[in-house]
Design an enzyme around this catalytic site. Structure first.
Site, short mmCIF file in Angstrom:
data_model
loop_
_atom_site.label_atom_id
_atom_site.label_comp_id
_atom_site.label_asym_id
_atom_site.label_seq_id
_atom_site.Cartn_x
_atom_site.Cartn_y
_atom_site.Cartn_z
CB ALA A 94 -12.57 -22.50 -8.92
N GLY A 124 -8.41 -25.81 -4.84
CA GLY A 124 -8.87 -27.01 -4.76
C GLY A 124 -7.60 -27.46 -6.17
CD GLU A 159 -9.10 -27.65 -1.25
OE1 GLU A 159 -9.56 -27.30 -0.24
OE2 GLU A 159 -9.50 -26.97 -2.93
CD GLU A 188 -8.69 -22.34 -1.10
OE1 GLU A 188 -9.06 -22.93 -1.84
OE2 GLU A 188 -7.70 -21.73 -0.10
#
Length: 298
Positions: A106, A149, A152, A172
């Site tokens: 990210a 992410g 995901e 994370e």
């Protein structure tokens, strides 16, 4: 397109910061919301693929940042998905990155200053549900890193094809936080509680081969063939009725949110509704007459 019987309750896919031993947290302050005209993108590339040009392709295009998933990039993904979803010629959509990374992290610079109140007041990442809201099948063609992410986003797609050098993970925990884009919900549903818990609590990555064995990935392919095979899959899906495909996708996705008995009722209602379509009659007539069906998407 037929309207849904019930509202889907998918969690939005959100952005999460991450770091791993070989892939650092990717950070750049240059990810700004685009001011360019509609359909002109800064962080993605789009085109139509396939013999009939009926498969939409979205390529995440921040190679220097390993396709860091900033707000602007995901806003563009949502716009492109909307365009493809509205295009009557498009049967399916493929989302991919590059050979090094599907999406490896990210934009930490974008996220680091945020407070809990900022996220709550602005419904941070709410627009990331664009993938699950797309009525047409969305296929993730994953090469390289799909972490946090990125993992995901891939799990938000309907089908995942992976290159033989792909890696998946939810790291994370190493940043003092947890997955926020559906990782704690979708990963256990895909691979079971124990393995998902191990990945999330340790931040460990899994190879494409292990991901396929666990059920996270549908197929592992040579790196150079991932996108082309995903497009071929989209083309195959495109040979069937778009109405029936959308109904089938809706029924399968409903299984994530409904108890078995309610899911079966939901499925039956969609099945019954398919008998109101011309394509159902065309398909059954063709079967009886021993000929290929020519669906009209109606």
């Amino acid at each position: 397109m037929l309207r849904h019987f019930a509202t889907r309750l998918y969690p939005a896919v959100s952005l999460v910061a991450r770091r791993s031993p070989t892939v650092g947290a990717v950070a750049t302050s240059s990810c700004k919301l685009s001011t360019t005209p509609a359909l002109s993108y800064d962080f993605i590339l789009t085109e139509k693929r396939g013999e009939k040009q009926n498969v939409g392709l979205i390529q995440l295009n921040r190679p220097k940042a390993l396709n860091a998933l900033c707000d602007a990039l995901m806003s563009e993904v949502g716009e492109a998905l909307g365009e493809f979803d509205r295009d009557p010629e498009i049967a399916a959509v493929v989302i991919t990155g590059n050979e090094r990374a599907f999406a490896a992290g990210a934009d930490i610079v974008e996220m680091q200053p945020l407070t809990a109140v900022d996220c709550y007041k602005n419904s941070k990442f709410q627009h990331w549900d664009c993938i699950t809201r797309t009525s047409k099948p969305v296929i993730a063609a994953v090469n390289g890193f799909a972490l946090g992410g990125g993992c995901e986003v891939a799990m938000s797609c309907d089908i995942i094809y992976a290159g033989e050098k792909a890696w998946f993970g939810q790291p994370e925990i190493a940043l003092g936080t947890i997955p926020g884009g559906g990782g704690t919900q979708r990963l256990p549903r895909a691979i079971g509680k124990s393995k998902a818990m191990e990945m999330i609590l340790t931040g460990d990555r899994v190879s494409a081969q292990d991901a396929e064995r666990a059920g996270l990935v549908s197929k592992v392919l040579p790196v150079a063939e991932v996108v082309s095979e995903a497009v071929k899959l989209g083309e195959k899906i495109g040979t069937f009725s778009k109405v029936a495909v959308a109904m089938a996708k809706e029924a399968v996705n409903a299984s994530n949110n409904l108890p078995l008995d309610q899911g079966i009722v939901y499925e039956k209602r969609l099945f019954y509704m398919s008998f109101a379509t011309k394509d159902r009659q065309i398909g059954m007539d063709a079967f009886v007459e021993k000929k290929a069906a020519e669906f009209i998407d109606n």
